[in-house]
Design a protein around this motif. Structure first.
Motif, mmCIF file in Angstrom:
data_model
loop_
_atom_site.group_PDB
_atom_site.id
_atom_site.type_symbol
_atom_site.label_atom_id
_atom_site.label_comp_id
_atom_site.label_asym_id
_atom_site.label_seq_id
_atom_site.Cartn_x
_atom_site.Cartn_y
_atom_site.Cartn_z
ATOM 1 N N VAL A 153 7.216 20.654 -11.390
ATOM 2 C CA VAL A 153 6.380 19.572 -10.862
ATOM 3 C C VAL A 153 6.701 18.288 -11.615
ATOM 4 O O VAL A 153 6.654 18.264 -12.846
ATOM 5 C CB VAL A 153 4.872 19.887 -11.015
ATOM 6 N N LYS A 154 7.028 17.230 -10.900
ATOM 7 C CA LYS A 154 7.379 15.968 -11.542
ATOM 8 C C LYS A 154 6.131 15.244 -12.037
ATOM 9 O O LYS A 154 5.090 15.269 -11.397
ATOM 10 C CB LYS A 154 8.145 15.080 -10.562
ATOM 11 N N THR A 155 6.288 14.608 -13.178
ATOM 12 C CA THR A 155 5.171 13.889 -13.790
ATOM 13 C C THR A 155 4.568 12.870 -12.833
ATOM 14 O O THR A 155 3.350 12.756 -12.716
ATOM 15 C CB THR A 155 5.643 13.171 -15.072
ATOM 16 N N ARG A 156 5.419 12.120 -12.141
ATOM 17 C CA ARG A 156 4.922 11.073 -11.241
ATOM 18 C C ARG A 156 4.057 11.649 -10.132
ATOM 19 O O ARG A 156 3.087 11.018 -9.702
ATOM 20 C CB ARG A 156 6.093 10.296 -10.638
ATOM 21 N N ASP A 157 4.378 12.862 -9.661
ATOM 22 C CA ASP A 157 3.571 13.500 -8.618
ATOM 23 C C ASP A 157 2.216 13.936 -9.161
ATOM 24 O O ASP A 157 1.194 13.812 -8.479
ATOM 25 C CB ASP A 157 4.311 14.716 -8.045
ATOM 26 N N VAL A 158 2.217 14.452 -10.388
ATOM 27 C CA VAL A 158 0.967 14.885 -11.027
ATOM 28 C C VAL A 158 0.039 13.689 -11.219
ATOM 29 O O VAL A 158 -1.138 13.726 -10.872
ATOM 30 C CB VAL A 158 1.249 15.549 -12.395
ATOM 31 N N VAL A 159 0.588 12.601 -11.752
ATOM 32 C CA VAL A 159 -0.198 11.405 -12.037
ATOM 33 C C VAL A 159 -0.746 10.790 -10.749
ATOM 34 O O VAL A 159 -1.926 10.423 -10.681
ATOM 35 C CB VAL A 159 0.651 10.372 -12.802
ATOM 36 N N ALA A 160 0.111 10.671 -9.743
ATOM 37 C CA ALA A 160 -0.308 10.071 -8.467
ATOM 38 C C ALA A 160 -1.452 10.857 -7.845
ATOM 39 O O ALA A 160 -2.416 10.288 -7.324
ATOM 40 C CB ALA A 160 0.874 10.002 -7.505
ATOM 41 N N ARG A 161 -1.369 12.181 -7.920
ATOM 42 C CA ARG A 161 -2.420 13.024 -7.342
ATOM 43 C C ARG A 161 -3.724 12.894 -8.127
ATOM 44 O O ARG A 161 -4.800 12.733 -7.543
ATOM 45 C CB ARG A 161 -1.975 14.487 -7.339
ATOM 46 N N CYS A 162 -3.637 12.947 -9.444
ATOM 47 C CA CYS A 162 -4.831 12.899 -10.279
ATOM 48 C C CYS A 162 -5.595 11.584 -10.143
ATOM 49 O O CYS A 162 -6.822 11.557 -10.241
ATOM 50 C CB CYS A 162 -4.464 13.109 -11.747
ATOM 51 N N LEU A 163 -4.854 10.485 -9.905
ATOM 52 C CA LEU A 163 -5.471 9.163 -9.895
ATOM 53 C C LEU A 163 -5.687 8.600 -8.496
ATOM 54 O O LEU A 163 -6.024 7.428 -8.339
ATOM 55 C CB LEU A 163 -4.634 8.199 -10.739
ATOM 56 N N ASN A 215 0.498 9.300 -3.119
ATOM 57 C CA ASN A 215 1.832 9.847 -3.341
ATOM 58 C C ASN A 215 2.508 9.075 -4.473
ATOM 59 O O ASN A 215 2.057 7.988 -4.865
ATOM 60 C CB ASN A 215 2.684 9.784 -2.069
ATOM 61 N N HIS A 216 3.589 9.636 -4.986
ATOM 62 C CA HIS A 216 4.257 9.031 -6.138
ATOM 63 C C HIS A 216 4.860 7.675 -5.804
ATOM 64 O O HIS A 216 4.975 6.792 -6.665
ATOM 65 C CB HIS A 216 5.339 9.971 -6.688
ATOM 66 N N LYS A 217 5.232 7.468 -4.547
ATOM 67 C CA LYS A 217 5.842 6.202 -4.151
ATOM 68 C C LYS A 217 4.875 5.043 -4.357
ATOM 69 O O LYS A 217 5.243 3.994 -4.906
ATOM 70 C CB LYS A 217 6.284 6.265 -2.685
ATOM 71 N N THR A 218 3.628 5.220 -3.933
ATOM 72 C CA THR A 218 2.616 4.169 -4.097
ATOM 73 C C THR A 218 2.352 3.910 -5.566
ATOM 74 O O THR A 218 2.208 2.753 -6.002
ATOM 75 C CB THR A 218 1.304 4.576 -3.397
ATOM 76 N N TYR A 219 2.290 4.981 -6.355
ATOM 77 C CA TYR A 219 2.057 4.842 -7.799
ATOM 78 C C TYR A 219 3.200 4.071 -8.450
ATOM 79 O O TYR A 219 2.967 3.159 -9.259
ATOM 80 C CB TYR A 219 1.909 6.227 -8.432
ATOM 81 N N GLU A 220 4.432 4.405 -8.098
ATOM 82 C CA GLU A 220 5.596 3.725 -8.671
ATOM 83 C C GLU A 220 5.614 2.256 -8.263
ATOM 84 O O GLU A 220 5.982 1.377 -9.054
ATOM 85 C CB GLU A 220 6.891 4.417 -8.232
ATOM 86 N N GLN A 221 5.217 1.966 -7.016
ATOM 87 C CA GLN A 221 5.158 0.581 -6.565
ATOM 88 C C GLN A 221 4.118 -0.204 -7.369
ATOM 89 O O GLN A 221 4.366 -1.343 -7.776
ATOM 90 C CB GLN A 221 4.807 0.530 -5.073
#
Length: 204
Positions: free
Chosen positions: A103-113, A117-123
């Motif tokens: 499981v990628k960190t960015r996916d975990v963080v995006a879901r928890c917060l 999805n990770h794309k929106t979080y990275e943006q």
């Protein structure tokens, strides 16, 4: 306007957001608030205490976090969570959190917060890094969508500030133009790549 400013164009004391600290009392967000309270000789500061371990265990509802914290605050919480998970590949789990293998960190963080999805979080992270304070405020106030603000974040800071004092129609018109320019550049790059590929084949 969500934010209120005094005559010196700085965030007024009454409008300061509470600080955010983790389970070990490390500051995640609110350095400006902390400094303002210290300067006024205040002995206590309004704060949210957030356990990163509980966050990973889904003990906080993502929807409630989205309602409670601004987008910029959730990004900073996300960065703290990324650091907390920094060595997760060396372990099968982080404290009582279920196995994270694969499981990628960015996916975990995006879901928890609650970023979806990770794309929106990275943006959102890119806006925090390259955006002016004015642009970040517009995103926090949800005047400009994250995906649209990302285009403005690519402009020089001075140009961002100049643009954001204009009316809404002008801002949206600029965003549409930036999208068209990026699409045109991508299309041109693709055509160039195809040409190079066909040229190479013709020489074989």
């Amino acid at each position: 306007m969500y934010f209120r400013y005094d005559q010196k164009n700085s965030l007024s004391f009454e409008a300061l957001r509470p600080i955010i600290i983790d389970h070990d009392h490390h500051l995640i967000f609110g350095r400006q608030t902390l400094l303002a309270y210290q300067q006024r000789g205040k002995k206590t500061v309004p704060a949210w205490r957030l356990s990163l371990a509980f966050l990973l265990q889904n003990k906080y509802h993502a929807e409630e976090l989205s309602k409670t914290f601004l987008i910029s605050e959730r990004v900073l919480i996300g960065l703290a969570l990324e650091e907390y998970l920094g060595d997760r590949r060396k372990r099968k789990e982080v404290e009582n959190f279920p196995p994270l293998k694969g499981v990628k960190t960015r996916d975990v963080v995006a879901r928890c917060l609650g970023f979806g999805n990770h794309k929106t979080y990275e943006q959102a992270k890119r806006i925090m890094m390259a955006g002016s304070s004015e642009l970040i405020q517009h995103v926090d106030q949800k005047h400009i969508a994250i995906s649209s603000a990302l285009y403005l974040a690519q402009l020089p800071l001075k140009k961002q500030r100049t643009l954001l004092v204009q009316d809404r129609k002008s801002v949206l018109r600029t965003i549409r133009q930036l999208k068209k320019d990026k699409h045109a550049a991508s299309s041109l790059s693709y055509v160039s790549l195809l040409y190079k590929g066909s040229h190479a084949l013709s020489n074989d």
